[in-house]
Motif scaffolding. Structure first.
Motif, PDB file in Angstrom:
ATOM      1  N   ALA A   1       0.855  -1.193   0.000  1.00 50.55           N
ATOM      2  CA  ALA A   1       0.000   0.000   0.000  1.00 50.55           C
ATOM      3  C   ALA A   1       0.890   1.242   0.000  1.00 50.55           C
ATOM      4  O   ALA A   1       1.771   1.391   0.857  1.00 50.55           O
ATOM      5  CB  ALA A   1      -0.906  -0.010   1.216  1.00 50.55           C
ATOM      6  N   LEU A   2       0.658   2.121  -0.957  1.00 50.79           N
ATOM      7  CA  LEU A   2       1.537   3.277  -1.136  1.00 50.79           C
ATOM      8  C   LEU A   2       1.143   4.501  -0.312  1.00 50.79           C
ATOM      9  O   LEU A   2       2.010   5.265   0.105  1.00 50.79           O
ATOM     10  CB  LEU A   2       1.616   3.650  -2.620  1.00 50.79           C
ATOM     11  CG  LEU A   2       2.341   2.628  -3.479  1.00 50.79           C
ATOM     12  CD1 LEU A   2       2.109   2.902  -4.958  1.00 50.79           C
ATOM     13  CD2 LEU A   2       3.832   2.625  -3.158  1.00 50.79           C
ATOM     14  N   ALA A   3      -0.147   4.697  -0.078  1.00 53.42           N
ATOM     15  CA  ALA A   3      -0.602   5.903   0.620  1.00 53.42           C
ATOM     16  C   ALA A   3       0.133   6.127   1.948  1.00 53.42           C
ATOM     17  O   ALA A   3       0.638   7.224   2.183  1.00 53.42           O
ATOM     18  CB  ALA A   3      -2.113   5.871   0.817  1.00 53.42           C
ATOM     19  N   PRO A   4       0.251   5.110   2.817  1.00 50.28           N
ATOM     20  CA  PRO A   4       0.967   5.357   4.078  1.00 50.28           C
ATOM     21  C   PRO A   4       2.459   5.630   3.875  1.00 50.28           C
ATOM     22  O   PRO A   4       3.077   6.336   4.666  1.00 50.28           O
ATOM     23  CB  PRO A   4       0.774   4.066   4.877  1.00 50.28           C
ATOM     24  CG  PRO A   4      -0.155   3.204   4.116  1.00 50.28           C
ATOM     25  CD  PRO A   4      -0.334   3.775   2.757  1.00 50.28           C
ATOM     26  N   GLN A   5       3.031   5.100   2.811  1.00 46.06           N
ATOM     27  CA  GLN A   5       4.472   5.262   2.570  1.00 46.06           C
ATOM     28  C   GLN A   5       4.824   6.667   2.071  1.00 46.06           C
ATOM     29  O   GLN A   5       5.949   7.118   2.268  1.00 46.06           O
ATOM     30  CB  GLN A   5       4.961   4.243   1.538  1.00 46.06           C
ATOM     31  CG  GLN A   5       4.833   2.800   1.981  1.00 46.06           C
ATOM     32  CD  GLN A   5       5.400   1.879   0.921  1.00 46.06           C
ATOM     33  OE1 GLN A   5       6.615   1.796   0.748  1.00 46.06           O
ATOM     34  NE2 GLN A   5       4.522   1.196   0.192  1.00 46.06           N
ATOM     35  N   VAL A   6       3.894   7.315   1.391  1.00 41.61           N
ATOM     36  CA  VAL A   6       4.205   8.623   0.802  1.00 41.61           C
ATOM     37  C   VAL A   6       3.637   9.792   1.601  1.00 41.61           C
ATOM     38  O   VAL A   6       3.747  10.940   1.185  1.00 41.61           O
ATOM     39  CB  VAL A   6       3.736   8.714  -0.674  1.00 41.61           C
ATOM     40  CG1 VAL A   6       4.443   7.673  -1.533  1.00 41.61           C
ATOM     41  CG2 VAL A   6       2.227   8.599  -0.791  1.00 41.61           C
ATOM     42  N   GLN A   7       3.072   9.530   2.770  1.00 42.03           N
ATOM     43  CA  GLN A   7       2.440  10.572   3.584  1.00 42.03           C
ATOM     44  C   GLN A   7       3.363  11.733   3.911  1.00 42.03           C
ATOM     45  O   GLN A   7       2.914  12.862   3.999  1.00 42.03           O
ATOM     46  CB  GLN A   7       1.904   9.991   4.889  1.00 42.03           C
ATOM     47  CG  GLN A   7       0.619   9.257   4.740  1.00 42.03           C
ATOM     48  CD  GLN A   7       0.138   8.736   6.077  1.00 42.03           C
ATOM     49  OE1 GLN A   7       0.906   8.572   7.018  1.00 42.03           O
ATOM     50  NE2 GLN A   7      -1.156   8.455   6.158  1.00 42.03           N
ATOM     51  N   ARG A   8       4.637  11.473   4.089  1.00 40.60           N
ATOM     52  CA  ARG A   8       5.557  12.549   4.494  1.00 40.60           C
ATOM     53  C   ARG A   8       5.986  13.443   3.334  1.00 40.60           C
ATOM     54  O   ARG A   8       6.699  14.402   3.517  1.00 40.60           O
ATOM     55  CB  ARG A   8       6.760  11.974   5.219  1.00 40.60           C
ATOM     56  CG  ARG A   8       7.574  11.010   4.410  1.00 40.60           C
ATOM     57  CD  ARG A   8       8.688  10.398   5.251  1.00 40.60           C
ATOM     58  NE  ARG A   8       9.373   9.400   4.486  1.00 40.60           N
ATOM     59  CZ  ARG A   8       9.343   8.115   4.737  1.00 40.60           C
ATOM     60  NH1 ARG A   8       8.699   7.655   5.760  1.00 40.60           N
ATOM     61  NH2 ARG A   8       9.997   7.263   3.975  1.00 40.60           N
ATOM     62  N   LEU A   9       5.557  13.112   2.116  1.00 42.60           N
ATOM     63  CA  LEU A   9       5.838  13.954   0.952  1.00 42.60           C
ATOM     64  C   LEU A   9       4.759  15.025   0.825  1.00 42.60           C
ATOM     65  O   LEU A   9       3.635  14.844   1.284  1.00 42.60           O
ATOM     66  CB  LEU A   9       5.856  13.109  -0.324  1.00 42.60           C
ATOM     67  CG  LEU A   9       6.889  11.995  -0.414  1.00 42.60           C
ATOM     68  CD1 LEU A   9       6.678  11.199  -1.695  1.00 42.60           C
ATOM     69  CD2 LEU A   9       8.299  12.551  -0.351  1.00 42.60           C
ATOM     70  N   SER A  10       5.110  16.125   0.151  1.00 42.12           N
ATOM     71  CA  SER A  10       4.102  17.141  -0.144  1.00 42.12           C
ATOM     72  C   SER A  10       3.071  16.543  -1.091  1.00 42.12           C
ATOM     73  O   SER A  10       3.325  15.518  -1.739  1.00 42.12           O
ATOM     74  CB  SER A  10       4.756  18.373  -0.776  1.00 42.12           C
ATOM     75  OG  SER A  10       5.154  18.073  -2.109  1.00 42.12           O
TER      76      SER A  10
END
Length: 144
Positions: free
Chosen positions: A65-74
């Motif tokens: 799942a990508l959503a939790p992995q990219v949360q810290r990006l703008s």
């Protein structure tokens, strides 16, 4: 020492340029650049037409799942990474079960003289910034 890492882009070149995102399996034995984190992508024939500055680096598992992995990006960075992943999945793909290091890029220099390597190079290599900006059509790799 060197200033630029040069990577073969191959079939992912268009996708990289569209989203300004590059990825490779992680980890890789790349040495960090001395000054700015500059990347040159090589087309077939070893031609380089831009230098990119690394805006951000992130390690992701593209098969989870990508959503939790990219949360810290703008938000705009998230859009770029997710669109890159979607397009790359449909074309080049990702190796199953591997983590990937993603580089969010910004154009640092246009190389209008289109420098190229002196011979085919399949792997990464390193250059001095002044060599790539010299205006010479054939450029020499940095010595270790």
């Amino acid at each position: 020492m060197y200033d630029v890492i040069s990577l073969p882009a191959g079939t992912t070149q268009v996708t990289i340029e569209r989203y300004l995102v590059h990825a490779h399996p992680h980890p890789r034995p790349y040495r960090p650049a001395r000054l700015a984190r500059l990347i040159a992508l090589r087309q077939s024939g070893g031609v380089m037409h831009r230098l990119y500055r690394t805006e951000r680096e992130i390690v992701l598992s593209p098969h989870e799942a990508l959503a939790p992995q990219v949360q810290r990006l703008s938000f705009s960075q998230q859009e770029r990474v997710l669109a890159y992943i979607e397009e790359r999945r449909a074309s080049f793909g990702f190796d199953e079960g591997e983590e990937y290091k993603f580089y969010l890029l910004e154009v640092a220099y246009e190389l209008r003289h289109l420098p190229r390597t002196d011979r085919p190079i399949r792997a990464h290599t390193y250059y001095q910034l002044d060599e790539l900006l010299s205006g010479r059509p054939l450029v020499l790799r940095a010595r270790s």
